[in-house]
Scaffold this motif. Structure first.
Motif, short mmCIF file in Angstrom:
data_model
loop_
_atom_site.label_atom_id
_atom_site.label_comp_id
_atom_site.label_asym_id
_atom_site.label_seq_id
_atom_site.Cartn_x
_atom_site.Cartn_y
_atom_site.Cartn_z
N VAL A 1 2.82 6.27 16.82
CA VAL A 1 2.59 6.96 18.22
C VAL A 1 3.66 7.48 18.95
CG1 VAL A 1 1.15 6.53 20.36
CG2 VAL A 1 0.19 5.57 18.16
N ASP A 2 4.39 6.35 19.20
CA ASP A 2 5.79 6.80 19.81
C ASP A 2 6.64 7.86 19.12
OD1 ASP A 2 5.10 5.04 21.78
OD2 ASP A 2 6.39 3.56 20.59
N ARG A 3 6.72 8.20 17.86
CA ARG A 3 7.16 9.13 17.26
C ARG A 3 6.62 10.32 17.53
NH1 ARG A 3 10.28 8.62 12.74
NH2 ARG A 3 8.77 9.86 11.30
N VAL A 4 5.28 10.52 17.36
CA VAL A 4 4.74 11.94 17.50
C VAL A 4 4.90 12.24 19.04
CG1 VAL A 4 2.36 12.83 17.60
CG2 VAL A 4 3.09 11.46 15.65
N GLU A 5 4.67 11.35 20.04
CA GLU A 5 4.86 11.58 21.39
C GLU A 5 6.12 12.17 21.58
OE1 GLU A 5 4.38 9.88 25.93
OE2 GLU A 5 3.74 8.51 24.04
N ALA A 6 7.23 11.55 21.35
CA ALA A 6 8.71 11.81 21.50
C ALA A 6 8.83 13.18 20.83
CB ALA A 6 9.66 10.85 20.72
N ALA A 7 8.39 13.66 19.48
CA ALA A 7 8.57 14.90 19.06
C ALA A 7 7.85 15.91 19.79
CB ALA A 7 8.01 14.92 17.53
N LEU A 8 6.76 15.79 20.51
CA LEU A 8 6.11 16.54 21.23
C LEU A 8 6.94 16.70 22.60
CD1 LEU A 8 2.13 15.70 20.91
CD2 LEU A 8 3.30 17.63 19.90
N ARG A 9 7.28 15.70 23.08
CA ARG A 9 8.05 16.19 24.19
C ARG A 9 9.47 16.56 24.31
NH1 ARG A 9 6.38 12.70 28.85
NH2 ARG A 9 4.80 11.45 28.37
N ALA A 10 9.71 16.63 22.96
CA ALA A 10 11.20 17.25 22.67
C ALA A 10 11.09 18.67 22.14
CB ALA A 10 12.00 16.64 21.67
N GLY A 11 9.79 19.37 22.22
CA GLY A 11 9.48 20.47 21.52
C GLY A 11 9.63 20.54 20.07
N GLU A 12 9.55 19.36 19.48
CA GLU A 12 9.63 19.41 17.82
C GLU A 12 8.20 19.42 17.13
OE1 GLU A 12 12.18 19.87 16.46
OE2 GLU A 12 14.01 19.58 17.72
N THR A 13 7.46 20.34 17.62
CA THR A 13 6.13 20.40 17.17
C THR A 13 5.76 20.19 15.79
OG1 THR A 13 6.04 22.77 17.25
CG2 THR A 13 5.12 21.77 19.23
N ALA A 14 6.70 20.68 14.82
CA ALA A 14 6.82 20.76 13.22
C ALA A 14 6.84 19.24 12.99
CB ALA A 14 7.54 21.53 12.68
N ALA A 15 7.79 18.59 13.43
CA ALA A 15 7.93 17.02 13.20
C ALA A 15 6.76 16.25 13.50
CB ALA A 15 8.94 16.59 13.86
N ALA A 16 6.36 16.76 14.85
CA ALA A 16 5.04 15.78 15.38
C ALA A 16 3.94 16.07 14.29
CB ALA A 16 4.68 16.20 16.53
N GLU A 17 3.60 17.31 13.92
CA GLU A 17 2.50 17.63 12.99
C GLU A 17 2.98 16.84 11.57
OE1 GLU A 17 2.50 22.05 13.03
OE2 GLU A 17 1.29 22.15 14.68
N ALA A 18 3.83 16.83 11.13
CA ALA A 18 4.31 16.44 9.82
C ALA A 18 4.13 14.96 9.82
CB ALA A 18 5.65 16.69 9.40
N TRP A 19 4.54 14.11 10.95
CA TRP A 19 4.34 12.84 10.99
C TRP A 19 2.87 12.13 11.19
CZ3 TRP A 19 8.92 12.08 15.15
CH2 TRP A 19 10.25 12.31 14.61
N ALA A 20 2.07 13.04 11.89
CA ALA A 20 0.71 12.76 12.19
C ALA A 20 -0.07 12.89 10.85
CB ALA A 20 0.32 13.70 13.47
N ALA A 21 0.21 13.94 10.35
CA ALA A 21 -0.49 14.12 8.77
C ALA A 21 0.00 13.12 7.96
CB ALA A 21 0.13 15.57 8.22
N GLY A 22 1.23 12.62 8.07
CA GLY A 22 1.71 11.55 7.03
C GLY A 22 0.72 10.11 7.48
N LEU A 23 0.84 9.99 8.82
CA LEU A 23 -0.03 8.77 9.04
C LEU A 23 -1.78 8.95 8.95
CD1 LEU A 23 0.62 5.95 10.28
CD2 LEU A 23 0.09 7.09 12.72
N ALA A 24 -1.95 9.99 8.90
CA ALA A 24 -3.46 10.20 8.62
C ALA A 24 -3.58 9.99 7.06
CB ALA A 24 -3.92 11.74 9.10
N GLY A 25 -2.92 10.58 6.23
CA GLY A 25 -2.84 10.23 4.70
C GLY A 25 -2.76 8.59 4.52
N PHE A 26 -2.00 8.20 5.01
CA PHE A 26 -1.97 6.74 4.64
C PHE A 26 -3.10 6.04 5.24
CE2 PHE A 26 -0.77 2.44 6.76
CZ PHE A 26 -0.29 1.90 5.80
N ALA A 27 -3.65 6.45 6.40
CA ALA A 27 -4.99 5.65 6.93
C ALA A 27 -6.13 6.09 6.02
CB ALA A 27 -5.27 6.27 8.35
N GLY A 28 -6.23 7.33 5.66
CA GLY A 28 -7.19 7.74 4.68
C GLY A 28 -7.24 6.87 3.37
#
Length: 255
Positions: free
Chosen positions: A219-246
């Motif tokens: 959660v902190d990684r995605v939030e930090a990426a969004l605050r830093a304007g690194e949307t591609a990183a945020a999307e990739a990290w969220a997708a990775g976590l979603a895949g792990f969860a699934g």
């Protein structure tokens, strides 16, 4: 270790071999799947193993800690705490102080991510005291870093500022063995939480590499990426976590 190497390290046991041999082979295969990010396969192997390998007396010093590590990689905090708790009880009974320190350190790390901060502080403080009293600076470094992360999470600037200089020698070249990756990532997470600069926070969190901690800080990684304007990183990290969860069915990761 690839699948072929894993089979060489722990060959498939025969029908007449002890259950422990089968568990070791399954553990090796499950960790191999986890290391490769094959979470569905890792779950299929490790979850039945966790249910089967209930070592009543906690006496297997080879199997027990590695089952606990496997649980950490699978994000199963309850199982990891159970195995590490067994290690701690046995180590206290036998007076094995290094194992007490090891188990306390791993339990405290789990307590942080499950929100049991008072328990984490007590366990990390005990582990730190044991490490210093027994002359184990390498093993003392990790509980000190855990206390640093707790201070960052709580917004306790005084505790954070006091702990960081004590942690830094272990980051500057002191050998810390197998705990090195965890130690560096815990400190990166803590630093990210305490910096007001979004770009700097993102850099600290992007440098994390130890899988269980990367996911715990998701959660902190995605939030930090969004605050830093690194949307591609945020999307990739969220997708990775979603895949792990699934694949693993871990509710905390899905949330």
């Amino acid at each position: 270790v690839d699948a072929a190497e894993a089979a060489t390290v722990a060959p498939a046991p025969g029908p007449g071999d002890p259950a422990r041999d089968r568990w070791l082979a399954e553990l090796t295969a499950g960790l191999d799947h986890a290391a490769a990010g094959r979470w569905a396969a890792a779950t299929d192997v490790l979850r039945p193993l966790f249910a089967a390998a209930r070592i009543a007396d906690g006496d297997d010093e080879d199997l027990l800690p590695n089952l606990a590590v496997a649980a950490m990689h699978l994000g199963d905090d309850e199982v990891g705490a159970d195995y590490h708790g067994r290690m701690l009880a046995r180590a206290r009974d036998s007076g094995a102080m290094v194992l007490v320190l090891y188990a306390l350190t791993r339990l405290a790390a789990g307590d942080v991510v499950t929100g049991q901060w008072a328990t984490a502080e007590a366990r990390a403080s005990e582990a730190l005291a044991l490490g210093e009293e027994t002359g184990q600076p390498v093993l003392a470094a990790m509980p000190r870093a855990t206390l640093l992360l707790l201070a960052a999470l709580r917004g306790d600037d005084a505790a954070y500022d006091a702990l960081l200089p004590a942690v830094e020698p272990a980051l500057a070249g002191e050998p810390v063995g197998t705990l090195g990756g965890m130690l560096r990532d815990v400190v990166r997470w803590a630093r990210a939480l305490r910096t007001p600069d979004p770009a700097a926070a993102h850099r600290h969190l992007a440098a994390m590499s130890y899988g269980p901690l990367v996911r715990s800080a998701g959660v902190d990684r995605v939030e930090a990426a969004l605050r830093a304007g690194e949307t591609a990183a945020a999307e990739a990290w969220a997708a990775g976590l979603a895949g792990f969860a699934g694949a693993t069915g871990q509710a905390w990761a899905a949330a």
